[in-house]
Design an enzyme around this catalytic site. Structure first.
Site, PDB file in Angstrom:
ATOM      1  N   ASP A 110     -20.369   5.702  -3.067  1.00 18.10           N
ATOM      2  CA  ASP A 110     -19.508   5.041  -2.199  1.00 18.10           C
ATOM      3  C   ASP A 110     -19.525   5.001  -0.710  1.00 18.10           C
ATOM      4  O   ASP A 110     -19.144   4.203   0.011  1.00 18.10           O
ATOM      5  CB  ASP A 110     -18.082   5.476  -2.435  1.00 18.10           C
ATOM      6  CG  ASP A 110     -17.418   5.021  -3.827  1.00 18.10           C
ATOM      7  OD1 ASP A 110     -18.132   4.138  -4.608  1.00 18.10           O
ATOM      8  OD2 ASP A 110     -16.289   5.103  -4.280  1.00 18.10           O
TER       9      ASP A 110
ATOM     10  N   ARG B 176     -14.283  14.047  -7.575  1.00 16.22           N
ATOM     11  CA  ARG B 176     -14.720  12.802  -8.586  1.00 16.22           C
ATOM     12  C   ARG B 176     -15.346  13.256  -9.832  1.00 16.22           C
ATOM     13  O   ARG B 176     -15.055  12.998 -10.905  1.00 16.22           O
ATOM     14  CB  ARG B 176     -15.241  11.599  -7.964  1.00 16.22           C
ATOM     15  CG  ARG B 176     -15.489  10.359  -8.955  1.00 16.22           C
ATOM     16  CD  ARG B 176     -15.968   9.115  -8.311  1.00 16.22           C
ATOM     17  NE  ARG B 176     -17.299   9.204  -7.815  1.00 16.22           N
ATOM     18  CZ  ARG B 176     -18.032   8.061  -7.618  1.00 16.22           C
ATOM     19  NH1 ARG B 176     -17.637   7.202  -7.609  1.00 16.22           N
ATOM     20  NH2 ARG B 176     -19.291   8.129  -7.233  1.00 16.22           N
TER      21      ARG B 176
ATOM     22  N   GLU C  50      -0.761   3.336   1.850  1.00 20.81           N
ATOM     23  CA  GLU C  50      -0.552   5.074   1.744  1.00 20.81           C
ATOM     24  C   GLU C  50       0.741   5.377   2.475  1.00 20.81           C
ATOM     25  O   GLU C  50       1.264   6.607   2.212  1.00 20.81           O
ATOM     26  CB  GLU C  50      -1.981   5.621   2.337  1.00 20.81           C
ATOM     27  CG  GLU C  50      -2.960   5.403   1.455  1.00 20.81           C
ATOM     28  CD  GLU C  50      -3.662   3.742   1.271  1.00 20.81           C
ATOM     29  OE1 GLU C  50      -4.364   3.580   0.456  1.00 20.81           O
ATOM     30  OE2 GLU C  50      -3.215   3.384   2.656  1.00 20.81           O
TER      31      GLU C  50
END
Length: 323
Positions: free
Chosen positions: A122, A172, A63
């Protein structure tokens, strides 16, 4: 004012709209470039990669390189959009965002997906519930949280035209479409103006992102069940922030509830309380993660657990007004 049927809304993922809008922008402007940290299929930047492979850069799981490469490209006249999951963009890339992008005022658009509790199964390690706070504290950073796919398209197009660092927070799952594609526009003179999605006089529900739908549904049920007129404010821009519209609403209703899929410290609740304490002292109740990490579960279950679904908003408003 929102006129969409809230009971049976159309659904569309914000990240899917993001990918589609990038493709459209790529056709309009050859200076648009897109970078990703090995998550292009998840963030939907793969759509741009398929159309313009020479303008797409996979930085791998790095990143820091993602942000620094975008910064370098911006100095050559390119307009870089860089994406990964929000937990990685705001967390792992924070030093580069602060010291390379924002300190230099570079024209970099950071548009992560998979933010907030709706990421779901998640779990806590991937649920970014601190990123608004991390981004809004950096000088010069613009922070945007769209509520549906229509709004996502408009803010991404706005970001492409605006010169300077921008953070656009996306999620999402499929989200209810609450705005009319044919008529929705950002305010040309003041794009960061808060959108009054529903007018009311009894209480102000101040929401951002995907919680705007829940606030609207709560307001509709409050009116149907109890005749309560709740005003719903959609804070698309967290920074810069439209203090005037917030103050006008708080002055009218005298009661404010904030709702966000984020920590109440430093996020929407933070900026609302900061502005009201200065300009219009008002009682505020804050719905969001209360100094807790997320956990694994469906997005629906987590919204209920953390008190940011429509029923929780409804009950909080009812307890306050009737109690």
């Amino acid at each position: 004012m929102t006129t969409i049927n809230l009971e049976k809304p159309a659904l569309k993922a914000l990240r899917n709209q993001y990918g589609e809008t990038l493709v459209a922008l790529g056709a309009e402007n050859p200076n648009i470039v897109v970078l990703d940290a090995d998550l292009a299929c998840s963030t939907q930047t793969q759509k741009f990669a398929d159309q313009y492979p020479e303008r797409f850069f996979n930085q791998g799981i790095s990143e820091q390189d993602l942000i620094n490469t975008a910064a370098g490209l911006s100095t050559t006249g390119k307009i870089p959009f860089c994406s990964t999951f929000a937990i990685f963009a705001a967390g792992k890339g924070w030093d580069q965002i602060r010291n390379t992008v924002c300190y230099s005022g570079l024209n970099v658009k950071i548009c992560p997906t998979h933010s907030g509790l709706s990421l779901g199964e998640d779990g806590a390690s991937h649920q970014s519930i601190e990123d608004i706070a991390l981004m809004r504290v950096i000088p010069g950073m613009t922070v945007i949280v769209p509520s549906d796919a229509v709004e996502t398209d408009r803010v991404i197009r706005w970001a492409a035209e605006y010169y300077g660092p921008v953070y656009v927070r996306l999620v999402r799952p499929n989200c209810p479409v609450i705005h009319d594609e044919a008529t929705y526009q950002l305010d040309a003179a003041m794009p960061h103006r808060i959108r009054v999605e529903r007018e009311g006089t009894d209480i102000s529900l101040v929401a951002t992102g995907e919680t705007v739908y829940h606030a609207l549904l709560a307001a509709e049920r409050l009116q149907a069940d109890h005749g309560i007129q709740a005003e719903v404010l959609n804070c698309v821009f967290i920074k810069p922030f439209d203090t005037e519209t917030l103050v006008n609403s708080a002055r009218k209703t005298g009661k404010v509830i904030t709702v966000e899929s984020h920590q109440i410290l430093g996020g929407l609740a933070g900026v609302v309380c900061e502005e009201l304490s200065t300009h219009q002292p008002t009682a505020v109740r804050r719905l969001g993660t209360q100094d807790r990490f997320g956990q694994s579960g469906t997005g629906e279950a987590l919204f209920k657990e953390y008190g940011i679904d429509w029923e929780s908003i409804y009950n909080e408003a009812l307890r306050w007004l009737k109690g």
